[in-house]
Write a protein that holds these residues in place. Structure first.
Motif, mmCIF file in Angstrom:
data_model
loop_
_atom_site.group_PDB
_atom_site.id
_atom_site.type_symbol
_atom_site.label_atom_id
_atom_site.label_comp_id
_atom_site.label_asym_id
_atom_site.label_seq_id
_atom_site.Cartn_x
_atom_site.Cartn_y
_atom_site.Cartn_z
ATOM 1 N N ALA A 75 1.112 -1.247 -0.139
ATOM 2 C CA ALA A 75 0.180 -0.063 -0.155
ATOM 3 C C ALA A 75 0.923 1.732 -0.234
ATOM 4 C CB ALA A 75 -1.047 0.188 0.905
ATOM 5 N N LYS A 76 2.080 1.336 1.332
ATOM 6 C CA LYS A 76 2.820 2.763 0.681
ATOM 7 C C LYS A 76 3.250 2.799 -0.517
ATOM 8 C CE LYS A 76 5.408 4.024 4.450
ATOM 9 N NZ LYS A 76 4.912 4.975 5.048
ATOM 10 N N GLY A 77 3.594 1.277 -0.866
ATOM 11 C CA GLY A 77 5.068 1.510 -1.643
ATOM 12 C C GLY A 77 6.581 1.596 -1.333
ATOM 13 N N PRO A 166 3.588 1.684 9.818
ATOM 14 C CA PRO A 166 4.949 2.978 9.344
ATOM 15 C C PRO A 166 3.753 3.861 9.800
ATOM 16 C CG PRO A 166 4.143 1.403 7.960
ATOM 17 C CD PRO A 166 3.758 0.941 8.776
ATOM 18 N N SER A 167 4.539 5.940 9.183
ATOM 19 C CA SER A 167 3.469 6.048 9.097
ATOM 20 C C SER A 167 2.578 6.290 8.116
ATOM 21 C CB SER A 167 4.097 7.541 8.864
ATOM 22 O OG SER A 167 5.570 7.187 7.660
ATOM 23 N N ALA A 168 1.488 6.341 7.937
ATOM 24 C CA ALA A 168 0.136 6.537 6.596
ATOM 25 C C ALA A 168 0.691 7.680 5.623
ATOM 26 C CB ALA A 168 -1.579 5.993 7.170
ATOM 27 N N ASN A 169 1.627 6.915 5.026
ATOM 28 C CA ASN A 169 1.797 7.658 3.627
ATOM 29 C C ASN A 169 2.536 6.892 3.201
ATOM 30 O OD1 ASN A 169 4.160 8.411 5.788
ATOM 31 N ND2 ASN A 169 5.335 8.466 3.964
ATOM 32 N N ARG A 170 2.722 7.129 1.776
ATOM 33 C CA ARG A 170 2.860 6.854 0.286
ATOM 34 C C ARG A 170 4.716 7.117 1.170
ATOM 35 N NH1 ARG A 170 -0.457 4.617 -2.685
ATOM 36 N NH2 ARG A 170 -3.099 5.130 -2.076
ATOM 37 N N VAL A 174 5.526 13.174 3.277
ATOM 38 C CA VAL A 174 5.419 14.063 4.121
ATOM 39 C C VAL A 174 4.373 12.772 5.112
ATOM 40 C CG1 VAL A 174 4.170 15.607 5.729
ATOM 41 C CG2 VAL A 174 5.820 16.378 3.410
ATOM 42 N N SER A 175 4.003 13.000 5.916
ATOM 43 C CA SER A 175 3.683 12.072 7.097
ATOM 44 C C SER A 175 1.763 12.528 7.534
ATOM 45 C CB SER A 175 4.541 11.478 8.880
ATOM 46 O OG SER A 175 6.153 10.701 8.825
ATOM 47 N N PRO A 176 0.871 12.158 7.551
ATOM 48 C CA PRO A 176 -0.137 12.159 7.779
ATOM 49 C C PRO A 176 -0.690 12.701 9.575
ATOM 50 C CG PRO A 176 0.025 10.315 7.684
ATOM 51 C CD PRO A 176 1.051 10.292 7.706
ATOM 52 N N SER A 251 16.104 12.330 1.343
ATOM 53 C CA SER A 251 14.955 12.785 0.852
ATOM 54 C C SER A 251 13.190 12.328 1.211
ATOM 55 C CB SER A 251 14.716 12.205 -0.726
ATOM 56 O OG SER A 251 14.826 11.220 -1.399
ATOM 57 N N HIS A 252 13.668 11.876 2.785
ATOM 58 C CA HIS A 252 12.080 11.714 3.348
ATOM 59 C C HIS A 252 11.429 12.831 3.664
ATOM 60 C CE1 HIS A 252 11.159 7.804 4.249
ATOM 61 N NE2 HIS A 252 10.499 7.605 5.028
ATOM 62 N N TYR A 253 10.110 12.927 3.883
ATOM 63 C CA TYR A 253 9.160 13.761 4.216
ATOM 64 C C TYR A 253 9.427 14.967 3.610
ATOM 65 C CZ TYR A 253 10.766 11.643 8.160
ATOM 66 O OH TYR A 253 11.138 10.488 8.941
HETATM 67 MG MG MG Z 1 7.781 7.392 7.775
#
Ligand code: MG
Ligand code: TXA
Length: 348
Positions: A75-77, A166-170, A174-176, A251-253
């Motif tokens: 789901a997150k890729g 994990p944080s619910a973002n692809r 950016v984390s939700p 390059s996260h977030y």
């Molecule tokens: Mg995360």
């Protein structure tokens, strides 16, 4: 998503009949006991649920079910060699997952759980292997949000040994920090427990206490010296790149817009020559002239900035902003978590 069958157990009432781990249900009020029950049943059956925590929203699956955990990666890729945090109801639920539970973990858990500190410990053989991406270590966290607490307690009653989340973002985004952000990431088919806007707003501090000396893998809102005081020794930095942690990828977030970190002086002079009606530029600043039309005021308190940071970046994206100028906060301990997320968002 990969279709999955449930040959040996009939799906409970709330479980997905779609075969993709999604329940086809959107946001529900997280404080409602029937919503907790519904989410717990869905998780027990191997489905995914969006869960509020005090840091950011998580995308949860039962940690003891490899197929369910595999759905998170899909789901997150997210590449399947990037390990997930396993969330537990309390220290007692953490113990059987680790071998051994270290003294550092014990100190941090006693001082900060439930709360925004994740500990990395040696993983008990055969436990949460997919969540840990096969690593010999495991990330464990006990979240403080009352909805997460109620859900974890009910899941434990149903025999679920922790929730990988994990944080619910692809991957890489950016984390939700609200339920609506989670819906923006995954659409209406994911059951999301709405627990309001996250109180802290950036992800937990991650401390590796599996080795001889504790290592701070990711700063959070708790200042480094608070962690060190409890551990009774200094924290080393994760510098050698040997630990796999996507939260530490440069390059996260990243928002969609290009983010540039600027000194107060550079920002003021750049603003001075920028036409006020320019399109596609936004400014997030503590000291720039507040009445300037492009400026969104950054609070003076680092905790207040952490709380709103990801929501502000999403808001800029929603407004079609292409370039965000951010005034670099002070290089002091209370700003470490915010500075970490800003520099990663800027390095794209
Ligand atoms: Mg995360
Ligand atoms: O606040 C949080 O921690 C949020 C909420 C949902 O609890 N969760 C979160 O998860 O931020 P995630 O997957 O976005 O970030 C988890 C981080 C990643 O950087 C991952 O690499 C690291 O934890 N991690 C997990 N297991 C690890 C391990 N065994 N060793 C080193 N790093 C690990």
């Amino acid at each position: 998503m990969r279709p999955t069958r449930w040959p040996d157990r009939p799906p409970p009432r709330w479980a997905s009949r779609r075969g993709d781990g999604l329940t086809g249900v959107a946001i529900v009020t997280g404080s409602d006991p029937s919503a907790i029950e519904r989410a717990a049943q869905a998780l027990a059956a191997g489905d995914l649920v969006g869960v509020p925590t005090e840091t950011v929203y998580g995308l949860a699956a039962r940690a003891d079910d490899d197929r369910a955990v595999a759905r998170i990666f899909e789901a997150k890729g997210r590449p399947s060699d990037h390990p997930l945090i396993v969330h537990v109801a309390n220290r007692d639920q953490a113990l059987p997952l680790s071998a051994p539970w270290s003294e550092g973990a014990d100190r941090l858990a006693a001082a900060f759980w439930p709360g925004p500190v994740t500990v990395i410990v040696r993983r008990a053989e055969g436990r949460a292997a997919t969540a840990a991406a096969g690593l010999p270590t495991l990330a464990l966290r006990c979240p403080a949000h009352p909805v997460a607490q109620a859900l974890l307690a009910r899941c434990a009653e149903l025999g679920v040994a922790g929730l990988a989340a994990p944080s619910a973002n692809r991957f890489g985004r950016v984390s939700p920090t609200t339920a609506a952000h989670v819906r923006d990431e995954f659409g209406d088919d994911l059951l999301v427990l709405d627990g309001g806007a996250c109180r802290l707003g950036i992800e937990s501090a991650i401390v590796d206490v599996s080795g001889a000396a504790p290592v701070l893998l990711r700063p959070g809102v708790l200042a480094r010296d608070e962690l060190e005081r409890v551990l009774g020794q200094p924290l080393r930095d994760a510098d050698d790149g040997s630990v796999r942690a996507p939260g530490t990828l440069e390059s996260h977030y990243a928002p969609r817009a290009t983010l540039r970190l600027m000194s107060s002086e550079d920002l003021r002079s750049a603003l001075g020559v920028l036409p006020a009606n320019v399109k596609g530029v936004a400014v997030y600043s503590r000291t720039a002239p507040r009445r300037h039309p492009l400026v969104r005021v950054m609070p003076d308190d680092p905790r207040a900035v952490a709380q709103e940071l990801f929501a502000v970046l999403r808001e800029f994206d929603d407004r079609g902003v292409k370039l965000v100028w951010v005034e670099q906060p002070p290089d002091t301990a209370p700003w470490e978590g915010v500075n970490d997320r800003l520099s990663r968002a800027a390095s794209r």
